[in-house]
Design a protein around this motif. Sequence first.
Motif, PDB file in Angstrom:
ATOM      1  N   LYS A  85       0.828  -1.201   0.000  1.00 20.40           N
ATOM      2  CA  LYS A  85       0.000   0.000   0.000  1.00 20.40           C
ATOM      3  C   LYS A  85       0.864   1.253   0.000  1.00 20.40           C
ATOM      4  CE  LYS A  85      -4.052   1.997   0.387  1.00 20.40           C
ATOM      5  NZ  LYS A  85      -5.112   1.825  -0.612  1.00 20.40           N
ATOM      6  N   ARG A  86       1.943   1.210   0.743  1.00 17.18           N
ATOM      7  CA  ARG A  86       2.834   2.370   0.796  1.00 17.18           C
ATOM      8  C   ARG A  86       3.457   2.618  -0.576  1.00 17.18           C
ATOM      9  NH1 ARG A  86       4.568   3.459   6.381  1.00 17.18           N
ATOM     10  NH2 ARG A  86       3.567   1.932   7.733  1.00 17.18           N
ATOM     11  N   PHE A  87       3.843   1.534  -1.254  1.00 12.66           N
ATOM     12  CA  PHE A  87       4.418   1.681  -2.587  1.00 12.66           C
ATOM     13  C   PHE A  87       3.388   2.254  -3.550  1.00 12.66           C
ATOM     14  CE2 PHE A  87       5.256   0.011  -6.859  1.00 12.66           C
ATOM     15  CZ  PHE A  87       6.525   0.554  -7.071  1.00 12.66           C
ATOM     16  N   ALA A  88       2.138   1.787  -3.434  1.00 10.04           N
ATOM     17  CA  ALA A  88       1.072   2.297  -4.299  1.00 10.04           C
ATOM     18  C   ALA A  88       0.852   3.794  -4.069  1.00 10.04           C
ATOM     19  CB  ALA A  88      -0.222   1.532  -4.041  1.00 10.04           C
ATOM     20  N   THR A  93       1.984   9.561  -6.216  1.00 13.88           N
ATOM     21  CA  THR A  93       2.587  10.904  -6.227  1.00 13.88           C
ATOM     22  C   THR A  93       3.247  11.190  -7.580  1.00 13.88           C
ATOM     23  OG1 THR A  93       4.717  10.148  -5.326  1.00 13.88           O
ATOM     24  CG2 THR A  93       3.020  10.772  -3.749  1.00 13.88           C
ATOM     25  N   ILE A  94       3.807  10.143  -8.196  1.00 18.64           N
ATOM     26  CA  ILE A  94       4.426  10.315  -9.513  1.00 18.64           C
ATOM     27  C   ILE A  94       3.365  10.676 -10.546  1.00 18.64           C
ATOM     28  CG2 ILE A  94       5.725   9.158 -11.346  1.00 18.64           C
ATOM     29  CD1 ILE A  94       7.029   7.444  -9.189  1.00 18.64           C
ATOM     30  N   PHE A  95       2.239   9.955 -10.502  1.00 20.16           N
ATOM     31  CA  PHE A  95       1.144  10.258 -11.429  1.00 20.16           C
ATOM     32  C   PHE A  95       0.540  11.625 -11.127  1.00 20.16           C
ATOM     33  CE2 PHE A  95       1.385   5.721 -12.198  1.00 20.16           C
ATOM     34  CZ  PHE A  95       1.106   5.633 -13.551  1.00 20.16           C
ATOM     35  N   ALA A  96       0.543  12.011  -9.856  1.00 23.83           N
ATOM     36  CA  ALA A  96       0.028  13.330  -9.496  1.00 23.83           C
ATOM     37  C   ALA A  96       0.899  14.435 -10.098  1.00 23.83           C
ATOM     38  CB  ALA A  96      -0.041  13.479  -7.978  1.00 23.83           C
ATOM     39  N   VAL A  97       2.201  14.222 -10.103  1.00 23.48           N
ATOM     40  CA  VAL A  97       3.121  15.196 -10.710  1.00 23.48           C
ATOM     41  C   VAL A  97       2.858  15.284 -12.209  1.00 23.48           C
ATOM     42  CG1 VAL A  97       5.534  15.675 -11.241  1.00 23.48           C
ATOM     43  CG2 VAL A  97       4.888  14.945  -8.945  1.00 23.48           C
ATOM     44  N   ILE A  98       2.615  14.130 -12.851  1.00 25.08           N
ATOM     45  CA  ILE A  98       2.272  14.130 -14.279  1.00 25.08           C
ATOM     46  C   ILE A  98       0.991  14.939 -14.502  1.00 25.08           C
ATOM     47  CG2 ILE A  98       1.519  12.680 -16.211  1.00 25.08           C
ATOM     48  CD1 ILE A  98       3.331  10.479 -15.118  1.00 25.08           C
TER      49      ILE A  98
END
Length: 203
Positions: A85-88, A93-98
């Motif tokens: 879950k932590r990795f997800a 956050t990476i997709f949020a930056v995109i």
Amino acid sequence: MCTGSCAKCLGGTLIPLTVCGFLANILLFFPGGKVIDNNDHLSNEVWYFGGILGNGVLMIFPALVFLGLKNNDCCGCCGNESCGKRFAMFTSTIFAVIGVLGAGYSFIISAVSINRGPKCLVAKNGTWSYPFQDGDYLGNNDLWTRCLEPVDVVPWHLTLFSILLIIGAVQILICAIQVINGLLGTLCGDCQCCGCCQGDGPV
């Protein structure tokens, strides 16, 4: 609110915004609600696809990722520091930056186009150009008469690009919130996820 629930809420908010941005960009290809017989008569910013790419395509992936976070089953790894879950949440956050980059792209394109104004017919001899300078038409409706065709192109252009501007700003805010939410989820985990295994077992 747990980080997973928060992400799902944010993702659900992004979906209608994405659809609206996509539709607004499509409508820009029909200035004044009319079909243009020459694509060169469209404003250049329409072809940058701010609403289709920025508010639309690049926002679909973050929205789907955010929506799926709540459904991830991580009860089997409670107590494990490297919980999936932590990795997800970190991935989100990476997709949020995109998403921020996509919405920012649309926001900038919209702001530039609003300031520049629409491309329109400005002379009866068939001259098409940008008759406004530095947004001077925004505070003076009398200047709108400089555009002879398409009819009502100025309010059409201004309304749709303003919609894209607002959508872009809201999407940037939502994705920025998810960056913070995702980092919290990465560090602390999802409260409901870890809470569901504290006791006799998952419910």
